[in-house]
Enzyme design. Structure first.
Site, mmCIF file in Angstrom:
data_model
loop_
_atom_site.group_PDB
_atom_site.id
_atom_site.type_symbol
_atom_site.label_atom_id
_atom_site.label_comp_id
_atom_site.label_asym_id
_atom_site.label_seq_id
_atom_site.Cartn_x
_atom_site.Cartn_y
_atom_site.Cartn_z
ATOM 1 C CG ASP A 1 -1.902 -0.834 0.688
ATOM 2 O OD1 ASP A 1 -2.788 -1.309 -0.595
ATOM 3 O OD2 ASP A 1 -2.903 -1.273 1.643
ATOM 4 C CE LYS B 1 4.654 -3.470 -2.970
ATOM 5 N NZ LYS B 1 4.590 -2.449 -2.154
ATOM 6 C CB ILE C 1 8.287 -2.244 -28.526
ATOM 7 C CG1 ILE C 1 7.407 -2.431 -30.173
ATOM 8 C CG2 ILE C 1 7.738 -3.235 -28.266
ATOM 9 C CD1 ILE C 1 8.442 -4.152 -31.091
ATOM 10 C CB THR C 2 6.156 0.893 -24.444
ATOM 11 O OG1 THR C 2 4.763 0.663 -24.723
ATOM 12 C CG2 THR C 2 6.589 1.738 -25.023
ATOM 13 C CG HIS D 1 10.403 -8.098 -0.924
ATOM 14 N ND1 HIS D 1 9.623 -7.123 0.001
ATOM 15 C CD2 HIS D 1 9.460 -9.501 -0.376
ATOM 16 C CE1 HIS D 1 9.169 -7.774 1.224
ATOM 17 N NE2 HIS D 1 8.716 -9.022 1.010
ATOM 18 C CE LYS E 1 0.059 6.067 -0.832
ATOM 19 N NZ LYS E 1 -0.504 5.280 0.120
ATOM 20 C CG ASP F 1 -0.632 13.220 -3.375
ATOM 21 O OD1 ASP F 1 -1.986 12.882 -3.388
ATOM 22 O OD2 ASP F 1 -0.337 11.651 -3.504
#
Ligand code: GDP
Length: 610
Positions: free
Chosen positions: A27, A30, A50-51, A93, A144, A146
């Site tokens: 949370d 990521k 190409i992405t 991970h 975060k 903001d």
């Protein structure tokens, strides 16, 4: 640089895209950050670039250039030399563990996402630990921003722009929050600083304040990744058109294709039809690439076509799906090698086998059993156990079987705390579950590694405390009593006398002795008028019944002092392992008992080396 063949033919070697992973606590943002970066890559790319790869996304150089444009006035010298950045799509991970490579990681650099309002959380610490172990450099995205109360959002702007538009108290608040991260990173063993104040990026971790939601700070994040890898990792990024090397990220069933493997190729080239060697459950798998699959671009999606398009070859760095026969037993986290020529085959098989055997554990030692879903997670769990000095008897990939229980029960018989199975993300077969219950083998499961280890360690602590309490309970404590004059109720069989506890404690079952060391029998019961007591302590006056060789008037008399008769072994434990478990008053009585006992046994109460 695209993954098209034509670009490659003209050159033998090139700088590949660095492989970037995103880690951090649940949370903390990521997924949102990766989505933001991918969104940027899609909207700002040149036509035809190409992405989208399998399991990964590329931010091409053209996008990096556009994003870095507004930063020119701060960092005029940055020139983009890499063909782009390859982001592994699934953060966290667990998948990172599968990017394993002997002694390190396939990931070149990581973004550690920390919610700036929350600071470090358990998985942040764990991520740092894993990055350290795998020797992957990282930058911190302080996410975060903001959410700082009063923050004025300026979507997609560089941090250095948006910060100039905030009021002073917001700037101060941000500084405080960054400072908290700096000290937490220090605690984790790293020097850190806000990215624009870092003097030496080799010794200091850069912190980039961002909002994954508004995109603020994302330009600097991408520019910094680019700058760092260009400055410090160019050598590592050079690859050539030699046989490809990669790692299996995931093993997946695909409708119509059977079992496929999603791999990250970090070196060289892989063609359709190439012979590959990849780790399997029982032995290395040798097979031929039937198809190399890339995601079908969205605009080409038609209902009747699959999600993938087949390509002739791909070059590092890339994420690609490989369809080939015999992949059912393939292991995620295993290396994959393209075999250059028939006579090299045995060499590659050996390489893969050795690498896999270095992670699996099978010993006769007393230790825990570990089962995990992939080689990468198995390695991560085993490493976490090693950090806690927990021995491992068996570690393997796959569901928990009856045999695993059998192995654990061997440990259980000698060291109950190791008679357990530690399970990460795999099933426990029904018969194994039943067998484990019968054999007293405890099974621990969790899909977060640190929780799994924490649960187990918590249980071991509990077990040790129980054992300690049990052992303590079985030891005879020091006690000293005086037979009260006028309180002889019965002279023998059993003798019943009134006593005063002068020091320590007495309990039913305790043997008694005289001041000269003569054994007198055992306390049967302790009473205070009509109440039967479990014990009596200093100062209490109680009646006790004594069973055994005692005749009041002959062996003892009114006013005599008696002691608890502590066996030598118990005295030793009181003086060593449990020396903190005695009260001062009990310690004094123990000293007197030792003096008495020494006369019969000169070694009583001697502690060597303690
Ligand atoms: P993950 O578990 O680390 O992948 O976290 P997510 O990306 O799923 O984010 C968790 C929650 O935080 C979601 O509700 C996101 O919308 C929210 N979130 C993520 N980044 C930001 C951010 O920069 N600002 C704000 N306000 N919310 C964010």
């Amino acid at each position: 640089m695209s993954n098209d063949v034509s670009n490659v033919d003209s050159r033998k070697s090139w700088i590949r895209q660095p492989i970037v992973v995103v880690l951090g606590h649940v949370d903390h943002g990521k997924t949102t950050l990766l989505d933001k970066i991918r969104g940027t890559a899609v909207t700002k790319k040149e036509p035809g670039e190409i992405t989208q790869h399998v399991g990964a996304s590329i931010v091409p150089a053209s996008v990096l250039r556009k994003v870095a444009e507004p930063l020119k006035k701060y960092f005029p010298k940055v020139k983009i030399e890499i063909p782009g950045l390859l982001f592994v799509d699934t953060p966290g991970h667990e998948l990172f563990s599968n990017l394993r490579r002997r002694g390190g990681s396939v990931a070149d650099i990581a973004i550690l996402v920390v919610d700036i309002m929350e600071g470090f959380k358990p998985q942040t610490w764990e991520s740092i630990q894993i990055l350290k172990e795998r020797k992957v450099p990282f930058i911190v995205a302080a996410n975060k921003i903001d959410r700082i109360p009063g923050w004025k959002s300026n979507p997609d702007q560089p941090f250095l722009e948006t910060i100039r538009k905030q009021s002073p108290h917001i700037v101060n608040r941000l500084e405080e929050l960054i400072y908290r991260l700096i000290s937490q990173l220090y605690e984790a063993g790293f020097m850190a600083e806000r990215f624009d104040r870092v003097k030496d990026f080799r010794t200091t971790v850069a912190i980039v304040p961002v909002s994954a939601k508004t995109g603020e700070g994302v330009p600097e994040l991408l520019a910094l990744l680019t700058g760092l890898v260009q400055r410090f990792m160019k050598k590592r990024l050079v690859t050539s058109d030699e046989p490809g090397k990669g790692v299996v990220l995931e093993v997946k069933e695909e409708p119509g294709l059977g079992t496929t493997i999603d791999v990250i190729i970090y070196d060289g080239v892989i063609h359709r039809g190439d012979t590959i060697v990849v780790g399997g459950k029982d032995k290395p798998i040798v097979t031929k690439v039937r198809a190399l699959l890339m995601p079908r671009p969205l605009q080409d999606m038609r209902a009747h076509e699959g999600k993938f398009v087949s390509v002739e070859q791909v070059v590092a760095a890339t994420g690609v799906k490989i369809s080939a026969p015999d992949l059912d037993d393939a292991l995620a986290g295993s290396p994959i090698f393209v075999v250059s020529s028939e006579d090299k085959l045995e060499e590659y098989i050996k390489l893969v086998r050795e690498e896999i055997e270095s992670i699996r554990i099978k010993t006769d030692n007393i230790g825990v059993v570990v089962k995990a879903d992939t080689l990468g997670t198995l390695e991560a769990v085993v490493e976490a156990l090693k950090r806690e000095n927990i021995p491992v008897r068996l570690a393997d990939v796959g569901p928990v079987s009856k045999n695993d229980v059998l192995e654990a029960s061997v440990s259980e018989k000698q060291r109950p705390e190791y008679g357990v199975i530690i399970v990460f993300n795999v099933k426990v077969l029904h018969e194994a579950e039943e067998y484990a219950a019968r054999e007293n083998v405890k099974i621990f499961r969790h899909n977060i590694i640190y929780k799994l280890i924490e649960d187990y360690i918590g249980w071991v602590k509990q077990l040790r405390e129980q054992e300690k309490a049990k052992e303590l309970e079985s030891l005879i404590r020091p006690g000293k009593i005086r037979i009260l004059p006028g309180y002889i109720f019965r002279r023998s069989n059993p003798a019943i006398v009134g006593v005063e506890v002068i020091g320590g404690v007495i309990k039913p079952g305790y043997p008694l002795m005289r001041k000269d060391g003569m054994r007198l029998g055992t306390i049967m019961q302790i009473r205070d008028r009509d109440n039967v007591l479990k014990e009596a302590r200093t100062g209490q006056a109680v009646a006790i019944s004594i069973r055994g060789r005692i005749l009041v008037g002959r062996h003892v008399d009114e006013g005599d002092i008696l002691y608890t008769d502590i066996p030598k072994q118990h005295a030793h434990l009181w003086l060593t392992k449990y020396k903190n478990e005695l009260s001062d008053d009990e310690k004094m009585v123990l000293k007197e008992i030792i003096e008495i006992k020494k006369k019969q046994d000169p070694f009583y109460g001697l502690v060597f080396g303690g």
